[in-house]
Design a protein around this motif. Sequence first.
Motif, PDB file in Angstrom:
ATOM      1  N   ASN A   1      47.668  70.131  52.213  1.00 43.49           N
ATOM      2  CA  ASN A   1      46.450  69.741  52.302  1.00 43.49           C
ATOM      3  C   ASN A   1      46.409  68.385  53.232  1.00 43.49           C
ATOM      4  OD1 ASN A   1      45.319  71.483  50.674  1.00 43.49           O
ATOM      5  ND2 ASN A   1      45.518  70.129  48.704  1.00 43.49           N
ATOM      6  N   GLY A   2      45.434  68.266  54.131  1.00 46.82           N
ATOM      7  CA  GLY A   2      45.491  67.422  55.190  1.00 46.82           C
ATOM      8  C   GLY A   2      46.102  67.571  56.547  1.00 46.82           C
ATOM      9  N   TYR A   3      46.907  68.781  56.499  1.00 48.81           N
ATOM     10  CA  TYR A   3      47.538  69.185  57.875  1.00 48.81           C
ATOM     11  C   TYR A   3      47.204  70.410  58.207  1.00 48.81           C
ATOM     12  CZ  TYR A   3      50.559  65.432  55.402  1.00 48.81           C
ATOM     13  OH  TYR A   3      51.010  64.415  54.734  1.00 48.81           O
ATOM     14  N   ASN A   4      47.315  70.668  59.662  1.00 46.27           N
ATOM     15  CA  ASN A   4      47.322  71.859  60.403  1.00 46.27           C
ATOM     16  C   ASN A   4      48.363  72.041  61.094  1.00 46.27           C
ATOM     17  OD1 ASN A   4      44.825  72.837  59.189  1.00 46.27           O
ATOM     18  ND2 ASN A   4      43.415  72.495  60.927  1.00 46.27           N
ATOM     19  N   VAL A   5      48.580  73.316  61.414  1.00 43.88           N
ATOM     20  CA  VAL A   5      49.951  73.750  62.376  1.00 43.88           C
ATOM     21  C   VAL A   5      49.483  75.027  63.244  1.00 43.88           C
ATOM     22  CG1 VAL A   5      51.807  72.855  60.811  1.00 43.88           C
ATOM     23  CG2 VAL A   5      50.978  75.278  60.686  1.00 43.88           C
ATOM     24  N   SER A   6      50.071  75.051  64.120  1.00 38.88           N
ATOM     25  CA  SER A   6      50.103  76.307  65.145  1.00 38.88           C
ATOM     26  C   SER A   6      51.141  76.639  65.696  1.00 38.88           C
ATOM     27  CB  SER A   6      48.779  76.062  66.093  1.00 38.88           C
ATOM     28  OG  SER A   6      49.131  75.175  66.866  1.00 38.88           O
ATOM     29  N   ARG A   7      51.506  78.036  65.943  1.00 36.68           N
ATOM     30  CA  ARG A   7      52.857  78.353  66.721  1.00 36.68           C
ATOM     31  C   ARG A   7      52.265  79.335  67.922  1.00 36.68           C
ATOM     32  NH1 ARG A   7      58.108  79.699  64.528  1.00 36.68           N
ATOM     33  NH2 ARG A   7      59.434  79.407  66.477  1.00 36.68           N
ATOM     34  N   SER A   8      52.230  78.688  68.996  1.00 32.71           N
ATOM     35  CA  SER A   8      51.822  79.613  70.116  1.00 32.71           C
ATOM     36  C   SER A   8      53.125  80.027  70.886  1.00 32.71           C
ATOM     37  CB  SER A   8      50.986  78.990  71.227  1.00 32.71           C
ATOM     38  OG  SER A   8      51.427  77.584  71.671  1.00 32.71           O
TER      39      SER A   8
ATOM     40  N   ASP B   1      57.753  75.652  70.424  1.00 34.62           N
ATOM     41  CA  ASP B   1      57.009  74.432  69.862  1.00 34.62           C
ATOM     42  C   ASP B   1      56.220  74.539  68.424  1.00 34.62           C
ATOM     43  OD1 ASP B   1      56.140  74.473  73.151  1.00 34.62           O
ATOM     44  OD2 ASP B   1      57.254  72.918  72.505  1.00 34.62           O
ATOM     45  N   PHE B   2      56.017  73.576  67.841  1.00 36.84           N
ATOM     46  CA  PHE B   2      55.511  73.776  66.167  1.00 36.84           C
ATOM     47  C   PHE B   2      54.807  72.468  66.048  1.00 36.84           C
ATOM     48  CE2 PHE B   2      54.066  75.676  62.812  1.00 36.84           C
ATOM     49  CZ  PHE B   2      54.766  75.535  61.508  1.00 36.84           C
TER      50      PHE B   2
END
Lengths: 112, 113
Positions: A62-69, A73-74
């Motif tokens: 909760n309160g955090y977002n991530v992506s992995r394109s 990189d992360f």
Amino acid sequence: NAGVTQTPKFQVLKTGQSMTLQCAQDMNHEYMSWYRQDPGMGLRLIHYSVGAGITDQGEVPNGYNVSRSTTEDFPLRLLSAAPSQTSVYFCASSLGVNSPLHFGNGTRLTVT
Amino acid sequence: QQQVKQSPQSLIVQKGGISIINCAYENTAFDYFPWYQQFPGKGPALLIAIRPDVSEKKEGRFTISFNKSAKQFSLHIMDSQPGDSATYFCAARVRGSNYQLIWGAGTKLIIKP
């Protein structure tokens, strides 16, 4: 061979501000993850990824977002910083399920 | 909730002595038990690991002892040196969870010269 690189090393935010913690690895590891470390609580998993385009929640998302394109990189995004997010954040990567985690040197975040 | 309980929180040992850190768990579905070592300002690094079909594993001065029936495992550091001063974390992986580890709270070890 740099391993896992985290930036910045230190950051101070005001409540409500947003920011992105960067993590990059040059070992071609499929698995990457974000942990927070708080005194007396060990490490708690925030989010993880088993490959580019795939992310999932950990124990305290909760309160955090991530992506992995990309594989390398992360980034971890704090959407609206709160004092409870004051912590040391570690990014880690692994070659495979039976391989050790390789950690970066952490980002110390203070939210006032 | 799955937990790994680590003790003691802190430990002071004389140089040359034996350092012992203990961990206990309740979930019998754990299938991998690593120990990580962390120096100030650095991320944790894998020290040694064991699987539950083995009762003991030794690497140099570091030994893991595993007691499956008691659901306990411990790290022994023989001939402790000042360079061993660090924080040590035990962890456990739930079978089938792939990469996710449940971590102990950590033990700060100080070796006095």
